[in-house]
Design an enzyme around this catalytic site. Structure first.
Site, PDB file in Angstrom:
ATOM      1  N   GLU A 172       0.964  -1.129   0.134  1.00 24.40           N
ATOM      2  CA  GLU A 172       0.109  -0.173   0.155  1.00 24.40           C
ATOM      3  C   GLU A 172       1.061   1.205   0.115  1.00 24.40           C
ATOM      4  O   GLU A 172       1.585   1.495   1.167  1.00 24.40           O
ATOM      5  CB  GLU A 172      -1.103  -0.143   0.971  1.00 24.40           C
ATOM      6  CG  GLU A 172      -1.465  -1.360   1.306  1.00 24.40           C
ATOM      7  CD  GLU A 172      -2.671  -1.426   0.113  1.00 24.40           C
ATOM      8  OE1 GLU A 172      -3.110  -0.392  -0.570  1.00 24.40           O
ATOM      9  OE2 GLU A 172      -3.133  -2.391   0.014  1.00 24.40           O
ATOM     10  N   CYS A 224      -1.645   9.331   2.643  1.00 24.71           N
ATOM     11  CA  CYS A 224      -1.220   8.547   1.238  1.00 24.71           C
ATOM     12  C   CYS A 224      -2.308   8.984   0.198  1.00 24.71           C
ATOM     13  O   CYS A 224      -2.124   9.092  -0.931  1.00 24.71           O
ATOM     14  CB  CYS A 224      -0.941   7.138   1.593  1.00 24.71           C
ATOM     15  SG  CYS A 224      -2.489   6.233   2.138  1.00 24.71           S
TER      16      CYS A 224
END
Length: 460
Positions: free
Chosen positions: A210, A244
């Protein structure tokens, strides 16, 4: 080194005993984790405030509540997810019954980042536990207060032979990656993600990565500009932009650019006051190194980064940076060459939607994309023709706050998914099993084959 090897050996022995296979056991561990989180909620929020200056509200809605929802959702559905699934069997395999089983990988490694240090450590753990694995957790060294409360909670809930926490910096990470895990789940940057994948490849260990990247936010001339500005400013500057999936830059049609800029400035003042550095709820930058990197983007020396249209002031003592808007940076400027991961928002005017889409397609596939529009035709076109991990239409960030949809990247922004059922799926291997009866046993497949080919073609 010896401690990590010892923990790995204990976990392998524990896993081989087979206790984690049972669904009731997994549910019991998840309930224990949920109870511990609720008991220590105030300590968790205090740790998040110490590490990142997150308010209790922000810490709860972006970290604690998400983990709690993951656990509750998993407890509700785990029995169904884990049940063997019978599937169709071709007539050529008659008599037979075909099944798909989900089995745990074994010993998993979860490596977490510092920006959402509680959520991004514990949410993958929920998936690992639900899958029946033993787990080694590696929280970030940059968020020590949160890492400490995670260790405390894990020690209350689990033995090290089931869930272990390894603290430390780069040396600990390197030692962990030298071990043979059965599955690795990593959240972080692209550079380290490549190192994780390289290390995993030596043992052919499957991974979920991720990562991140420059997630675009596109605003066309049909958008509700005031609401658009409000939602972009929230999504960008929550956690001081250290997210993110934060919108990394804005592509806005020239016709509404000035209106959008004015609206964004208005909402930043409403959110943080005329003097944002005096806002007690303004999050801080995690380390001095990151603070200096971000400061270089707004200090005005590099004109290619664009004009500072709002904010730009900093407090080095507290490592806080005002929410900052940069007007019209060049495509090859430093601020447009790397993921910002901080409270700096470049705003780039485009003539039309075609130019915006071409701009996005010319860059690596982003983790997220946000599109603000009232044009349904354009909405469908962007969804169908622009690759990205996930995103929102007319909002930011909130697509990751549901267990009903997978979260993950594509290309440079990552691989693999989690959240809800996808977490269980990621942390388990799907095993195919065909159960055959003893009769009839068709002789066609056995040697000698001779002239059986014609018959085989008819049969198949």
């Amino acid at each position: 080194m010896s401690d990590i090897v010892s923990i790995m050996e204990k976990q392998r022995d524990f896993f081989r005993k087979g206790g984690t296979i049972y669904i009731d056991y997994r549910k019991k561990q998840l309930r224990s984790l949920l109870s511990a989180i609720e008991r220590h909620e105030s300590e968790i929020l205090a740790a998040l405030h110490e590490d990142l200056n997150k308010s209790s509200f922000e810490g709860y809605i972006t970290e604690v509540s998400i983990v709690k929802d993951e656990i509750k959702y998993t407890l509700k559905h785990l029995s169904k997810w884990a049940r063997p699934k019978r599937v169709k069997t071709p007539i050529t395999l008659f008599p037979g019954k075909s099944y798909r089983y989900r089995e745990p990988y074994g010993i998993t490694l979860v490596m977490a980042p510092w920006n959402y240090p509680f959520q991004l450590t514990l949410a993958p753990l929920v998936g690992s536990i639900s899958g029946g694995n033993c787990t080694v957790l590696k929280p970030s060294n940059y968020s020590p207060a949160t890492s400490a409360i995670i260790r405390k909670i894990m020690a209350e809930c689990f033995s090290e032979e089931y869930v272990a926490v390894i603290e430390g910096g780069r040396e600990a990470n390197q030692t962990l990656l030298q071990q043979k895990f059965d599955y690795i789940f990593f959240t972080g940057g692209v550079t380290v993600g490549k190192l994780v994948m390289e290390a995993a490849s030596k043992n052919l260990t499957p991974v979920s990565l991720e990562l991140g990247g420059k997630s675009p936010c596109i605003v066309d001339k049909t958008a509700d500009i005031d609401l658009t500005a409000k939602r972009i400013m929230w999504g960008k500057f929550v956690n001081a932009g250290q997210t993110c999936v934060a919108p990394d830059y804005i592509l806005v049609e020239t016709a509404v650019k000035d209106e959008l800029m004015a609206a964004m400035k208005k909402w930043l003042v409403k959110f943080h006051g005329e003097k944002p550095l005096e806002d007690p709820e303004l999050p801080k930058i995690i380390t001095q190194k990151h603070f200096e990197r971000l400061s270089a983007l707004v200090d005005g020396k590099n004109v290619a980064n664009g004009k500072v249209a709002f904010g730009g002031s900093r407090n080095p003592a507290t490592r806080q940076i005002e929410p900052t808007l940069l007007d019209s940076p060049t495509p090859d400027s430093p601020v447009m060459s790397e993921e910002i991961f901080g409270p700096v928002m470049p705003v780039i005017p485009v003539c039309n939607m075609n130019e915006a889409i071409e701009y996005v397609l010319s860059r690596p596939k982003p983790l997220a994309l946000y599109y603000f529009t009232r044009d349904k035709k354009s909405e469908k076109y962007v969804i169908a023709n622009v690759p990205y991990g996930g995103g929102c239409i007319n909002d930011t960030l909130i697509h990751l706050a549901t267990p009903h949809m997978p979260f993950g990247g594509v290309g440079n922004s990552g691989m693999g998914h989690y959240h809800g059922k996808e977490s269980f799926t990621s942390f388990t291997h799907e095993k195919s099993v065909l159960k055959r009866g003893a009769w009839p046993d068709v002789p066609l497949r056995y040697q000698p084959y001779g002239d059986k080919l014609k018959v085989a073609k008819l049969f198949m």
